[in-house]
Scaffold this active site. Structure first.
Site, mmCIF file in Angstrom:
data_model
loop_
_atom_site.group_PDB
_atom_site.id
_atom_site.type_symbol
_atom_site.label_atom_id
_atom_site.label_comp_id
_atom_site.label_asym_id
_atom_site.label_seq_id
_atom_site.Cartn_x
_atom_site.Cartn_y
_atom_site.Cartn_z
ATOM 1 C CB VAL A 16 -0.963 0.006 1.215
ATOM 2 C CG1 VAL A 16 -1.804 1.284 1.234
ATOM 3 C CG2 VAL A 16 -1.860 -1.224 1.198
ATOM 4 N NE ARG A 47 10.072 -5.506 8.277
ATOM 5 C CZ ARG A 47 9.070 -6.328 8.067
ATOM 6 N NH1 ARG A 47 8.533 -6.956 9.070
ATOM 7 N NH2 ARG A 47 8.585 -6.537 6.863
ATOM 8 N NE ARG A 48 12.260 -5.793 3.904
ATOM 9 C CZ ARG A 48 11.662 -6.356 2.865
ATOM 10 N NH1 ARG A 48 12.237 -7.344 2.218
ATOM 11 N NH2 ARG A 48 10.479 -5.935 2.470
ATOM 12 N N GLY A 135 -10.954 -1.836 1.314
ATOM 13 C CA GLY A 135 -10.014 -1.209 0.372
ATOM 14 C C GLY A 135 -10.506 0.078 -0.253
ATOM 15 N N GLY A 188 -2.029 -15.642 -5.878
ATOM 16 C CA GLY A 188 -1.658 -14.511 -5.020
ATOM 17 C C GLY A 188 -2.833 -13.884 -4.294
ATOM 18 C CE LYS A 206 -11.033 -5.883 5.765
ATOM 19 N NZ LYS A 206 -10.827 -6.798 4.629
HETATM 20 N N1 NAP Z 1 -2.379 -4.961 0.957
HETATM 21 C C1 NAP Z 1 -3.677 -4.669 0.855
HETATM 22 O O1 NAP Z 1 -4.324 -4.982 -0.153
HETATM 23 C C2 NAP Z 1 -4.376 -3.936 1.967
HETATM 24 C C3 NAP Z 1 -5.735 -3.607 1.827
HETATM 25 C C4 NAP Z 1 -6.371 -2.888 2.840
HETATM 26 C C5 NAP Z 1 -5.678 -2.534 3.972
HETATM 27 N N2 NAP Z 1 -4.361 -2.893 4.081
HETATM 28 C C6 NAP Z 1 -3.655 -2.509 5.311
HETATM 29 O O2 NAP Z 1 -2.575 -1.664 4.975
HETATM 30 C C7 NAP Z 1 -1.510 -1.850 5.902
HETATM 31 C C8 NAP Z 1 -0.220 -2.174 5.138
HETATM 32 O O3 NAP Z 1 -0.420 -3.333 4.370
HETATM 33 P P1 NAP Z 1 0.626 -3.756 3.232
HETATM 34 O O4 NAP Z 1 -0.053 -4.866 2.476
HETATM 35 O O5 NAP Z 1 1.085 -2.574 2.479
HETATM 36 O O6 NAP Z 1 1.803 -4.367 4.111
HETATM 37 P P2 NAP Z 1 3.302 -4.697 3.634
HETATM 38 O O7 NAP Z 1 3.369 -4.839 2.153
HETATM 39 O O8 NAP Z 1 3.761 -5.834 4.462
HETATM 40 O O9 NAP Z 1 4.123 -3.387 4.027
HETATM 41 C C9 NAP Z 1 4.428 -3.082 5.352
HETATM 42 C C10 NAP Z 1 5.459 -1.964 5.350
HETATM 43 O O10 NAP Z 1 5.721 -1.607 6.688
HETATM 44 C C11 NAP Z 1 7.144 -1.577 6.883
HETATM 45 N N3 NAP Z 1 7.420 -1.918 8.268
HETATM 46 C C12 NAP Z 1 7.189 -3.070 8.913
HETATM 47 N N4 NAP Z 1 7.563 -2.977 10.195
HETATM 48 C C13 NAP Z 1 8.051 -1.729 10.362
HETATM 49 C C14 NAP Z 1 8.587 -1.015 11.465
HETATM 50 N N5 NAP Z 1 8.699 -1.584 12.655
HETATM 51 N N6 NAP Z 1 8.974 0.262 11.275
HETATM 52 C C15 NAP Z 1 8.872 0.839 10.073
HETATM 53 N N7 NAP Z 1 8.357 0.227 8.985
HETATM 54 C C16 NAP Z 1 7.956 -1.040 9.138
HETATM 55 C C17 NAP Z 1 7.703 -2.577 5.919
HETATM 56 O O11 NAP Z 1 9.057 -2.261 5.652
HETATM 57 P P3 NAP Z 1 9.933 -3.049 4.557
HETATM 58 O O12 NAP Z 1 9.415 -2.600 3.224
HETATM 59 O O13 NAP Z 1 11.306 -2.627 4.805
HETATM 60 O O14 NAP Z 1 9.666 -4.508 4.814
HETATM 61 C C18 NAP Z 1 6.798 -2.348 4.712
HETATM 62 O O15 NAP Z 1 7.254 -1.294 3.932
HETATM 63 C C19 NAP Z 1 -1.983 -2.961 6.862
HETATM 64 O O16 NAP Z 1 -2.559 -2.367 7.981
HETATM 65 C C20 NAP Z 1 -3.045 -3.683 6.048
HETATM 66 O O17 NAP Z 1 -4.013 -4.329 6.854
HETATM 67 C C21 NAP Z 1 -3.686 -3.566 3.120
#
Ligand code: NAP
Length: 429
Positions: A16, A47-48, A135, A188, A206
């Site tokens: 996101v 994180r990275r 979403g 996926g 939700k």
């Molecule tokens: N994906 C979806 O379709 C979707 C839909 C609706 C809502 N959401 C919500 O959106 C949020 C993010 O989802 P996502 O899918 O984007 O997750 P994601 O791809 O796993 O991304 C998480 C991000 O957070 C970073 N991160 C993790 N731990 C951290 C820390 N301690 N300090 C700083 N940064 C940190 C990670 O860093 P790195 O890049 O370095 O690993 C990564 O960039 C969640 O709350 C999820 O429920 C997601």
């Protein structure tokens, strides 16, 4: 237009977050015109730090999210890390240091929404989270603002794309649960560990958020009854088809008929093919809202994915930035109604029960008596016999979940009942 930019800190740059950053960059002129001031990405916490991130200035990237939210010059923090910690502490710290917050974090909002709203209010800041439920689909804002003058009685939704993809596959191909899950994983749509989706945890979070907003009542995650969809079989779909129904994992938030309480639940249910939610295919989400004055409304669209979710985040970002420029804040938590949340036993609905019974005279009468003794009225019964065994499919009129549970318990004790093959609620009629 103000020339001094509003500063945005992005916490998380994954599926996101990377899309939020991309849209902020590529649509910067339009966003500035709509807000009335430019928005500037002031820092990106990850994180990275060494991971290559297209379109992100490496000098903005930090692993010290705490220092970023404490800077004091940040106007809006966008939290797209996910999970409870460190997201909760970072959001709280952001409010305490003067920023408003946009989040997509359903798990956190469902668990600690009330406490976070309280900190936002104490500090005179906004907490927006349109992306946390379904979403891209506008749902929080319509419930919170467009329907603020109406009385919402029911919210019935498909709010998890993974489970809808699996159930839709089972429906359209006759596949079993595992086969459909394997395909969802390969494409996926399902994570390597699909528990949060298939066991209904994601949908329950939700449901808690939606019920809270719809009924102006605090609904905690623990208040939501939850059943996953791993037990749904191809045979259940065959039975559903015979009734002119399909099966969906539904989040259902309801006001009791006397208006004095609410319920929130997540479970698989049969719904008639004529119901608008029956035609929601693949990984799409849809939420059906019933209210006193507006009647029936349906919200439909992609419930996940980087770009659709970022659309909802950006909508919130624009709203929060406009509020900042106007020195205002938007609607906060509305929990004034404080209705009690009733347990699952009080929920009233119809049931489809499939029993394996001995194929001999008098069984049907015995089974019917058990239903009658528990005050559950039978609508239809279908019996199929083979080699001394039979299956009996009973569809009931509306009854409480407690009455149905008592009925099933008593049925299991009958010598002539070999087993209860499935129990499915029938909704949307
Ligand atoms: N994906 C979806 O379709 C979707 C839909 C609706 C809502 N959401 C919500 O959106 C949020 C993010 O989802 P996502 O899918 O984007 O997750 P994601 O791809 O796993 O991304 C998480 C991000 O957070 C970073 N991160 C993790 N731990 C951290 C820390 N301690 N300090 C700083 N940064 C940190 C990670 O860093 P790195 O890049 O370095 O690993 C990564 O960039 C969640 O709350 C999820 O429920 C997601």
């Amino acid at each position: 237009m103000r020339t001094r930019p509003l500063k945005v800190a992005l916490l998380g740059c994954g599926v996101v977050g990377s899309e939020v950053a991309r849209i902020m960059t590529t649509h910067s002129d339009d966003l500035a015109a709509r807000i009335g001031a430019p928005v500037e990405l002031a820092g990106v916490a990850v994180r990275r730090p060494d991971k290559v991130r297209a379109g992100i200035d490496p000098s903005l990237v930090t692993t010290d999210a705490t220092a970023l939210v404490k800077r004091g010059d940040i106007d809006v923090v966008v939290e797209v890390i996910g999970g409870i910690e460190p997201a909760r502490t970072l959001i709280t710290t952001a409010f305490e240091h003067g920023a408003s917050v946009v989040s997509a974090n359903k798990a956190l909002l469902a668990q600690d929404g009330a406490a976070l709203h309280a900190v936002a209010e104490e500090n005179g800041r906004d907490l927006y989270y349109e992306a946390a439920v379904a979403g891209a689909i506008p749902l929080i804002r319509p419930l919170r603002e467009s329907l603020a003058g109406d009385k919402v009685n029911r919210v019935l939704g498909i709010v998890n794309g993974t489970t809808n993809f699996i159930l839709d596959k089972m429906d359209s191909t006759g596949a079993g649960y595992q086969e459909a899950l394997d395909e969802a994983t390969a494409l996926g749509y399902a994570e390597a560990d699909p528990t949060a989706d298939v066991e209904g945890f994601d949908a329950a979070a939700k449901a808690a958020i939606l019920a809270g907003i719809a009924f102006h009542t605090r609904v905690r995650l623990d208040d939501v009854y939850r059943e996953g969809m791993t037990e749904v079989t191809a045979a259940d779909f065959a039975s559903a088809k015979e009734m002119g129904c399909t099966i969906k994992l539904l989040a259902i938030c309801e006001r009791a008929q006397d208006g004095g309480s609410v319920t929130a639940r997540v479970h698989p249910a049969m719904i008639p093919l004529s119901h608008p939610l029956a035609s929601v295919r693949g990984a799409y989400n849809a939420v059906f809202v019933e209210s006193d004055a507006a009647g029936q409304l349906m919200f439909y669209g992609p419930g996940a994915g980087g770009s659709p979710t970022a659309s909802a985040v950006l909508g919130d970002l624009v709203a929060v930035c406009r509020n900042r420029l106007n020195g205002a804040i938007g609607p906060g938590e509305s929990a004034y109604a404080a209705l009690p949340v009733s347990p699952m036993g009080d929920v009233v609905t119809r049931y489809h029960i499939s029993l394996d019974v001995a194929d001999k005279p008098g069984v049907l009468a015995q089974v019917a008596t058990v239903f009658a003794e528990h005050g559950v009225s039978i609508d239809t019964v279908r019996q199929q016999g083979k080699d001394g065994e039979a299956s009996l499919v009973v569809v009931t009129h509306r009854a409480t979940d407690a009455a149905l549970s008592g009925t099933v318990e008593a049925l299991r004790k009958l010598d002539t009942v070999r087993g209860v093959a499935s129990i499915m609620r029938v909704e949307g009629e």
